[in-house]
Write a protein that holds these residues in place. Structure first.
Motif, PDB file in Angstrom:
ATOM      1  N   UNK A   1      -4.528  -8.867  -2.543  1.00  0.00           N
ATOM      2  CA  UNK A   1      -3.887  -7.708  -1.923  1.00  0.00           C
ATOM      3  C   UNK A   1      -4.211  -6.433  -2.689  1.00  0.00           C
ATOM      4  N   UNK A   2      -5.317  -6.450  -3.438  1.00  0.00           N
ATOM      5  CA  UNK A   2      -5.655  -5.295  -4.265  1.00  0.00           C
ATOM      6  C   UNK A   2      -6.074  -4.084  -3.437  1.00  0.00           C
ATOM      7  N   UNK A   3      -6.372  -4.297  -2.149  1.00  0.00           N
ATOM      8  CA  UNK A   3      -6.741  -3.174  -1.297  1.00  0.00           C
ATOM      9  C   UNK A   3      -5.560  -2.402  -0.753  1.00  0.00           C
ATOM     10  N   UNK A   4      -4.352  -2.917  -0.930  1.00  0.00           N
ATOM     11  CA  UNK A   4      -3.161  -2.226  -0.433  1.00  0.00           C
ATOM     12  C   UNK A   4      -2.748  -1.144  -1.434  1.00  0.00           C
ATOM     13  N   UNK A   5      -2.483   0.078  -0.965  1.00  0.00           N
ATOM     14  CA  UNK A   5      -2.168   1.190  -1.874  1.00  0.00           C
ATOM     15  C   UNK A   5      -0.715   1.183  -2.352  1.00  0.00           C
ATOM     16  N   UNK A   6      -0.397   0.263  -3.236  1.00  0.00           N
ATOM     17  CA  UNK A   6       0.956   0.189  -3.780  1.00  0.00           C
ATOM     18  C   UNK A   6       1.223   1.362  -4.713  1.00  0.00           C
ATOM     19  N   UNK A   7       2.511   1.752  -4.812  1.00  0.00           N
ATOM     20  CA  UNK A   7       2.953   2.750  -5.785  1.00  0.00           C
ATOM     21  C   UNK A   7       4.253   2.247  -6.419  1.00  0.00           C
ATOM     22  N   UNK A   8       4.579   2.777  -7.590  1.00  0.00           N
ATOM     23  CA  UNK A   8       5.832   2.425  -8.252  1.00  0.00           C
ATOM     24  C   UNK A   8       6.713   3.659  -8.368  1.00  0.00           C
ATOM     25  N   UNK A   9       8.039   3.436  -8.365  1.00  0.00           N
ATOM     26  CA  UNK A   9       9.018   4.504  -8.593  1.00  0.00           C
ATOM     27  C   UNK A   9       9.978   4.017  -9.673  1.00  0.00           C
ATOM     28  N   UNK A  10       9.945   4.683 -10.818  1.00  0.00           N
ATOM     29  CA  UNK A  10      10.766   4.287 -11.962  1.00  0.00           C
ATOM     30  C   UNK A  10      11.179   5.532 -12.736  1.00  0.00           C
ATOM     31  N   UNK A  11      12.123   5.394 -13.677  1.00  0.00           N
ATOM     32  CA  UNK A  11      12.460   6.539 -14.527  1.00  0.00           C
ATOM     33  C   UNK A  11      11.233   7.025 -15.294  1.00  0.00           C
ATOM     34  N   UNK A  12      11.182   8.310 -15.638  1.00  0.00           N
ATOM     35  CA  UNK A  12      10.026   8.857 -16.357  1.00  0.00           C
ATOM     36  C   UNK A  12       9.757   8.089 -17.655  1.00  0.00           C
ATOM     37  N   UNK A  13       8.503   7.799 -17.915  1.00  0.00           N
ATOM     38  CA  UNK A  13       8.124   7.133 -19.147  1.00  0.00           C
ATOM     39  C   UNK A  13       8.254   5.631 -19.149  1.00  0.00           C
ATOM     40  N   UNK A  14       8.717   5.041 -18.053  1.00  0.00           N
ATOM     41  CA  UNK A  14       8.888   3.582 -18.006  1.00  0.00           C
ATOM     42  C   UNK A  14       7.545   2.872 -18.107  1.00  0.00           C
ATOM     43  N   UNK A  15       7.539   1.753 -18.835  1.00  0.00           N
ATOM     44  CA  UNK A  15       6.339   0.935 -18.954  1.00  0.00           C
ATOM     45  C   UNK A  15       6.548  -0.479 -18.422  1.00  0.00           C
ATOM     46  N   UNK A  16       7.818  -0.917 -18.343  1.00  0.00           N
ATOM     47  CA  UNK A  16       8.109  -2.262 -17.842  1.00  0.00           C
ATOM     48  C   UNK A  16       8.348  -2.190 -16.328  1.00  0.00           C
ATOM     49  N   UNK A  17       7.258  -2.161 -15.581  1.00  0.00           N
ATOM     50  CA  UNK A  17       7.306  -1.895 -14.139  1.00  0.00           C
ATOM     51  C   UNK A  17       7.328  -3.210 -13.357  1.00  0.00           C
ATOM     52  N   UNK A  18       8.495  -3.520 -12.803  1.00  0.00           N
ATOM     53  CA  UNK A  18       8.693  -4.765 -12.064  1.00  0.00           C
ATOM     54  C   UNK A  18       8.208  -4.704 -10.626  1.00  0.00           C
ATOM     55  N   UNK A  19       8.316  -3.527  -9.995  1.00  0.00           N
ATOM     56  CA  UNK A  19       8.184  -3.435  -8.544  1.00  0.00           C
ATOM     57  C   UNK A  19       7.155  -2.385  -8.142  1.00  0.00           C
ATOM     58  N   UNK A  20       6.388  -2.720  -7.118  1.00  0.00           N
ATOM     59  CA  UNK A  20       5.493  -1.747  -6.486  1.00  0.00           C
ATOM     60  C   UNK A  20       5.675  -1.884  -4.977  1.00  0.00           C
ATOM     61  N   UNK A  21       5.568  -0.782  -4.262  1.00  0.00           N
ATOM     62  CA  UNK A  21       5.895  -0.808  -2.835  1.00  0.00           C
ATOM     63  C   UNK A  21       4.834  -0.129  -1.981  1.00  0.00           C
ATOM     64  N   UNK A  22       4.837  -0.520  -0.731  1.00  0.00           N
ATOM     65  CA  UNK A  22       4.038   0.113   0.314  1.00  0.00           C
ATOM     66  C   UNK A  22       4.822  -0.036   1.602  1.00  0.00           C
ATOM     67  N   UNK A  23       5.155   1.080   2.225  1.00  0.00           N
ATOM     68  CA  UNK A  23       5.935   1.066   3.460  1.00  0.00           C
ATOM     69  C   UNK A  23       5.058   1.506   4.622  1.00  0.00           C
ATOM     70  N   UNK A  24       5.163   0.771   5.720  1.00  0.00           N
ATOM     71  CA  UNK A  24       4.378   1.092   6.908  1.00  0.00           C
ATOM     72  C   UNK A  24       5.292   1.211   8.118  1.00  0.00           C
ATOM     73  N   UNK A  25       5.014   2.183   8.966  1.00  0.00           N
ATOM     74  CA  UNK A  25       5.690   2.292  10.263  1.00  0.00           C
ATOM     75  C   UNK A  25       4.921   1.427  11.237  1.00  0.00           C
ATOM     76  N   UNK A  26       5.613   0.584  11.999  1.00  0.00           N
ATOM     77  CA  UNK A  26       4.967  -0.291  12.974  1.00  0.00           C
ATOM     78  C   UNK A  26       5.497  -0.001  14.370  1.00  0.00           C
ATOM     79  N   UNK A  27       4.904  -0.658  15.354  1.00  0.00           N
ATOM     80  CA  UNK A  27       5.345  -0.478  16.740  1.00  0.00           C
ATOM     81  C   UNK A  27       6.802  -0.899  16.905  1.00  0.00           C
ATOM     82  N   UNK A  28       7.210  -1.937  16.165  1.00  0.00           N
ATOM     83  CA  UNK A  28       8.552  -2.484  16.337  1.00  0.00           C
ATOM     84  C   UNK A  28       9.528  -2.076  15.234  1.00  0.00           C
ATOM     85  N   UNK A  29       9.093  -1.241  14.312  1.00  0.00           N
ATOM     86  CA  UNK A  29       9.980  -0.825  13.240  1.00  0.00           C
ATOM     87  C   UNK A  29       9.217  -0.497  11.972  1.00  0.00           C
ATOM     88  N   UNK A  30       9.394  -1.330  10.939  1.00  0.00           N
ATOM     89  CA  UNK A  30       8.792  -1.065   9.638  1.00  0.00           C
ATOM     90  C   UNK A  30       8.282  -2.371   9.034  1.00  0.00           C
TER      91      UNK A  30
END
Length: 468
Positions: free
Chosen positions: A49-78
């Motif tokens: 899944x390395x082609x998916x443009x994930x991003x992370x949102x964490x407090x400034x300066x964080x290095x222990x990054x657990x989560x990365x996200x990618x949100x898409x709008x679809x025909x039926x929702x998200x």
């Protein structure tokens, strides 16, 4: 954001008081170093899944990054793509790393540095979803309908690459300016939908101001009252969505570990209604606790006082493990449904085991024996570490509050009464943002009063106020 600077020492004495570990043993470090020599070689079969443009949102300066996200709008929702750090690939069951993680339970955060659950070579390196790095992850793909309802879940192991590391305020500013990153452009719409559903199912959101400590350039400390941005709330909804999907998987399979909280009893809700009335807040009889809280202005003193009172309804939270028959309570009253921790395995022990259950169940495999054997002990391990984390956090705040106020004995301050008893009250100073006890009588809960700082004990981390 209200900020107050203070000189002061470090937190070494506090660390010694709570017997916090200063480092990891050589066997733990050796096992961690061996695990990162070629982490992808031991990951097994994974989706690319390395082609998916994930991003992370964490407090400034964080290095222990657990989560990365990618949100898409679809025909039926998200469609929510949520990549979670895959710690199991780095932690051999029963090994030195595993034993140490079970002993620690979770990462503890102190102003002068954290006490990590896993060695930094993992938590801030090979396991962390740092931008530009290919990482093993557990990838959740969750479909959400137009109404915000969970419509489908898929979970599997994958390789991912985060493209950007953001913080909350930066994402908020970009959204406000109308130029969000494409990967999170749908966050406001989805976040609002999920928040609306949370209110309808009875979730309780307490928007009490957060006290935050940071270091300054002069070696002192900054005590701030950090307002919660909309992005904070929307981002939290993604984690809650994933945790609720995980709980559903485990309940249907009859095995797992849930975060649970029994429903509040009617007497407690009745007491809260009387508290609202005493504070001049109009609460229609047909309106639920969740609905009423969602209408309050968090900046009003009366609202802050009611949020403080509502914490009584959230007592009794714990972890419930099961293997076979379902436990009597499988829901979390504060969330309004079944819920499990699966989104922070770098920082929290239970997530690794709950994730392995979900991976096995959804793949039609037996849950690994090492997971089954661990389930019975995880609730007690997590409860102990939660208690320690709460005491350490409170002690750090108390210490900085004492440093901030050390030279101000005798001065008067404006404060909001959060909770009142017969001879004392819990107050929140407006500036500096200090939460403390105040002696006196007949406190008007939810109103502003003037108080005088009567004593500061820096060594024992205590400050005392009296009503003017």
């Amino acid at each position: 954001m209200i900020r107050t600077h203070a000189s002061g020492g470090d937190f070494g004495r506090l660390r010694a008081e709570f017997a916090l570990p200063e480092s990891f043993g050589p066997d733990v470090l050796a096992e961690a170093e061996a695990a990162v020599l070629d982490p992808l070689a031991a990951t097994g079969e994974r989706e690319d899944a390395t082609g998916l443009p994930f991003v992370t949102i964490d407090p400034p300066g964080s290095k222990d990054l657990d989560q990365a996200m990618l949100l898409e709008r679809t025909v039926h929702g998200f469609r929510v793509h949520y990549a979670i750090a895959d710690l199991a690939v780095f932690v051999p069951p029963g090994g030195a790393l595993d034993r140490e993680a079970r002993r620690r339970g979770q990462t503890l955060y102190l102003p002068d540095g954290n006490v990590p659950l896993h060695p930094p070579v993992l938590s801030e390196g090979a396991a962390s979803l740092l931008p530009g790095e290919v990482r093993p992850a557990v990838l959740w793909t969750i479909d959400v309908g137009e109404d915000g309802a969970l419509a489908g879940t898929r979970v599997r192991r994958a390789l991912v690459r985060s493209t950007e590391q953001f913080d909350y305020e930066g994402v908020q500013a970009a959204l406000d300016a109308g130029c969000p990153h494409p990967s999170v452009a749908a966050l406001p719409e989805l976040g609002r939908l999920r928040r609306e559903r949370a209110v309808r199912r009875g979730a309780l959101e307490l928007q009490l101001p957060e006290q935050e400590i940071t270091g300054d350039v002069d070696g002192g400390w900054v005590l701030a009252r950090r307002p919660r941005t909309a992005v904070d709330a929307w981002n939290a909804e993604l984690s809650l969505l994933t945790g609720m999907a995980a709980a559903q998987i485990m309940i249907e399979a009859g095995i797992g570990v849930l975060r649970t909280l029994p429903p509040a009893d009617p007497d407690s809700v009745g007491w809260l209604r009387r508290s609202a009335a005493a504070g001049g807040l109009s609460w229609p009889p047909e309106t639920t606790v969740s609905e009423f809280l969602s209408t309050l202005d968090p900046e009003r003193p009366a609202s802050m006082a009611l949020y403080a009172d509502t914490t009584r309804l959230l007592r009794g939270a714990g972890y419930t493990a099961f293997d076979g028959a379902l436990p009597e309570v499988v829901t979390h009253a504060g969330i309004g449904g079944p819920y499990a921790h699966v989104t922070a395995p770098i920082r929290r022990l239970v997530d690794r085991f709950a994730t392995e259950v979900c991976l096995a169940v959804t793949a039609g495999r037996e849950v690994p024996s090492w997971v089954r054997e661990a389930l019975a002990d995880v609730p007690a391990q997590m409860s102990a570490s939660d208690g320690l984390a709460a005491r350490v956090e409170r002690a750090c705040i108390d210490q900085v509050e004492a440093w901030v106020l050390a030279e101000r004995v005798g001065q008067e301050f404006a404060a909001v009464v959060l909770r009142a008893e017969e001879t004392r009250a819990e107050i929140l100073l407006e500036d500096p943002p200090v939460m403390a006890k105040c002696a006196g009588t007949r406190f008007p809960e939810g109103e502003r009063i003037m108080v005088r700082l009567s004593e500061v004990d820096v060594e024992h981390r205590r400050v005392s106020f009296e009503r003017v």
